[in-house]
Design a protein around this motif. Sequence first.
Motif, PDB file in Angstrom:
ATOM      1  N   ALA A  49       8.407  -1.173 -13.787  1.00  0.00           N
ATOM      2  CA  ALA A  49       9.585  -0.882 -12.775  1.00  0.00           C
ATOM      3  C   ALA A  49       9.370  -1.873 -11.775  1.00  0.00           C
ATOM      4  CB  ALA A  49       9.629   0.712 -12.180  1.00  0.00           C
ATOM      5  N   ARG A  50       8.336  -2.151 -11.149  1.00  0.00           N
ATOM      6  CA  ARG A  50       7.954  -2.889  -9.847  1.00  0.00           C
ATOM      7  C   ARG A  50       8.104  -4.422 -10.158  1.00  0.00           C
ATOM      8  NH1 ARG A  50       3.788  -0.043  -5.973  1.00  0.00           N
ATOM      9  NH2 ARG A  50       4.779   2.142  -6.338  1.00  0.00           N
ATOM     10  N   LEU A  51       8.164  -4.741 -11.633  1.00  0.00           N
ATOM     11  CA  LEU A  51       8.427  -5.950 -11.868  1.00  0.00           C
ATOM     12  C   LEU A  51       9.792  -6.500 -11.618  1.00  0.00           C
ATOM     13  CD1 LEU A  51       6.700  -6.278 -15.456  1.00  0.00           C
ATOM     14  CD2 LEU A  51       6.090  -7.648 -13.416  1.00  0.00           C
ATOM     15  N   VAL A  52      10.816  -5.306 -11.428  1.00  0.00           N
ATOM     16  CA  VAL A  52      12.291  -5.632 -11.444  1.00  0.00           C
ATOM     17  C   VAL A  52      12.517  -6.351 -10.043  1.00  0.00           C
ATOM     18  CG1 VAL A  52      14.493  -4.752 -11.402  1.00  0.00           C
ATOM     19  CG2 VAL A  52      12.758  -3.662 -12.852  1.00  0.00           C
ATOM     20  N   ASN A  53      12.056  -6.066  -9.066  1.00  0.00           N
ATOM     21  CA  ASN A  53      12.298  -6.568  -7.871  1.00  0.00           C
ATOM     22  C   ASN A  53      10.898  -7.440  -7.080  1.00  0.00           C
ATOM     23  OD1 ASN A  53      10.592  -4.440  -6.670  1.00  0.00           O
ATOM     24  ND2 ASN A  53      11.852  -4.262  -4.783  1.00  0.00           N
ATOM     25  N   GLY A  54      10.153  -7.685  -8.011  1.00  0.00           N
ATOM     26  CA  GLY A  54       8.744  -8.542  -7.362  1.00  0.00           C
ATOM     27  C   GLY A  54       7.806  -7.719  -6.598  1.00  0.00           C
TER      28      GLY A  54
END
Length: 231
Positions: A49-54
Amino acid sequence: MPTISFEAAGVTVPVPGGTRVVLEPTTLELTEQRVGVIGANGSGKSTLARLVNGLVEATTGRVLVDGVDVARHGAAVRRRVGFAFTDPAAQLVMPTCVEDVELSLRRSEKDPKRRNELARGVLERNGLGEHADSSVHTLSGGQKQLLALAGVLAVDPAVLVADEPTTLLDLANTRRVGDLLFGLDQQLVLVTHDLDLVRRCDRVVVVEDGRVRFDGAPDAAVADYLASVAS
């Protein structure tokens, strides 16, 4: 709906003597309005999930939001992707509720009076209108989570990523926050342990040991997850 693309996106972290894989190279395209992500603690679901906004950067591959590369254009992506943490204390930094929402609006609205009006409107829409001038510290756990969500939603992101937003809440507040999340027009990526909540999604991804174990309809995904826990 926005399109979130994981193109062989994987994450490794350094450890003494080498590296540890947190998320294996993963390829997914998320287009549904409500996408759930479930898995055991340490499975890699929050990393995904945290990959989605960097908030987490991919070690391999890349992540795109509507074709925009998160690693290369992080600021642009973060204007489109809001993120809500498990503990609202990580997001609530101002003394009062209205000031906290005003902080979210500081870039989009320069006029202080208009910014205050907009912030009060956001609080009203999220069930916190009567608490606008209250200290953040006087709120209940559920109200704090609602305030944290209000601050994120104030800037009208296209996507909301919510990382276990009901974990610290009682049943009544879990329902309040859940109803808010599932009433949004935004695309929702919901990381959760709440299997009743995840059944309300359009699609559910099950993560296990850093890999996508299952990807499909909510009831089938929950059944797969429960089978994996029981085995």
